[in-house]
Design an enzyme around this catalytic site. Structure first.
Site, short mmCIF file in Angstrom:
data_model
loop_
_atom_site.label_atom_id
_atom_site.label_comp_id
_atom_site.label_asym_id
_atom_site.label_seq_id
_atom_site.Cartn_x
_atom_site.Cartn_y
_atom_site.Cartn_z
N ASP A 54 -0.87 1.95 -3.18
CA ASP A 54 -2.26 2.44 -3.15
C ASP A 54 -2.14 3.94 -2.89
OD1 ASP A 54 -1.31 1.99 -0.51
OD2 ASP A 54 -3.34 1.85 0.29
N HIS A 104 5.28 5.90 7.28
CA HIS A 104 5.07 4.46 7.13
C HIS A 104 5.72 3.92 5.85
CE1 HIS A 104 2.28 4.51 10.48
NE2 HIS A 104 1.50 5.39 9.87
#
Length: 330
Positions: A16, A253
């Site tokens: 995303d 992340h």
């Protein structure tokens, strides 16, 4: 020294494409021990079409328009539509890359094949363990692939960025952002026998990219280096502003999940069977599944510690090598 063919891990990135997704993509492209065979787009940090456009332009920036991009499902499995959460737009900017323009244009379009079908075909094509699927957003597309093709469940290897077992959530006391996008889909994925490694907030909050790192990218004098530096400086600034704490950098992340997919030795893991709470105040919490506590086979490995120094050094080495190589080939 480049990796031999025997050690090259084939990768599908399910993105995303916000800021840390961009860094994860860059890491994989800069890794001699990885072959990116495709990008599947999903929703989250941005809407699906924006993320896919980012993917296509990033690949053009790096001169890698040979890598196909596929569109996935554009909304959660329990909803009919999706809009970007305010926190996501704050952290990633309206365009997903910190409102910094990607320095490339392309006329290339996403493939006509869906992400779901591409993942199914790829898992069937390669021997088990040769290909890793790396979702860095909601697990909606992954869940749909496993449901459409049950035969791939015991063949697929998934290294996901999402969830948390030992740390608080980042969108609530319990909920991590990616799981929170579609807790039902995540719960269905964890309930399968698929081989899953969860790279969650337990470890991703231990790995930072600093302003010294962004300056090193900017100092290459390359357009890709300047873009990554400007984009990540935005991420560092907003992370510190929103947290109210000087962190010394931004969390890596998604790049850590990508790195673990290529080299699992970067983390130590705890084997368990997970579930996701789908109702009530603990909705989107990732926690052990009490109904499978005594099952002898644990299908999920939760990363609980990380060799931060080895990862961050390798991360910067690969990004610097990539942007210099890209500039030299123009």
């Amino acid at each position: 020294m480049s990796a031999s063919n025997e050690t090259v891990r084939k990768i599908i990135l399910d993105l995303d494409t916000g800021i840390d997704d961009t860094l994860a993509l860059s890491y994989v492209l800069g890794s001699p021990d990885a072959e990116l065979i495709g990008i599947t787009g999903t929703y989250g940090n941005v809407v699906l079409d924006q993320g896919v456009d980012n993917d296509l332009r990033l690949l053009a920036m790096y001169g890698r328009e040979d890598i196909p991009v596929f569109k996935g499902i554009d909304h959660p499995s329990t909803a009919d539509s999706f809009s970007v959460p305010p926190d996501s737009e704050i952290f990633h900017g309206a365009n997903g890359t910190g409102n910094i323009e990607i320095p490339a244009q392309t006329d290339r379009q996403a493939s006509q094949q869906s992400s779901v079908d591409f993942i199914i075909d790829a898992v069937r094509r390669y021997p088990k363990g040769e290909l890793v699927v790396v979702p860095t957003g909601a697990l909606t597309t992954i869940a749909a692939a496993l449901e459409k093709a049950p035969d791939i469940v015991d063949r697929i290897s998934i290294v996901m960025m999402g969830g948390t077992l030992t740390q608080p959530g980042n969108v609530g006391p319990f909920a991590e952002a990616n799981i929170n996008q579609d807790p039902e889909a995540a719960n269905r994925v964890f309930a399968t026998t698929a081989d899953i490694t969860m790279v969650g907030l337990d470890v991703t909050t231990q790995a930072l990219m600093s302003r010294e790192d962004t300056e090193a990218l900017r100092a290459t004098g390359t357009s890709a280096g300047r873009f990554l530096a400007d984009m990540t400086d935005y991420y560092i600034d907003i992370s510190e502003k929103e947290s109210g704490v000087y962190l010394g950098g931004c969390n890596l992340h998604d790049p850590l999940a990508a790195a673990v997919a290529i080299d699992p030795s970067l983390v130590t893991t705890f084997a368990t069977n997970l579930m996701v709470e789908t109702e009530g105040p603990q909705r989107a919490r990732t926690i052990g599944d009490p109904s499978r506590l005594l099952d002898p086979v644990k299908n999920t490995k939760v990363a609980l510690s990380v060799d931060t120094e080895r990862f961050t050094r390798r991360f910067m080495d690969r990004l610097l090598t990539l942007v210099r190589k890209t500039e030299s080939e123009r």
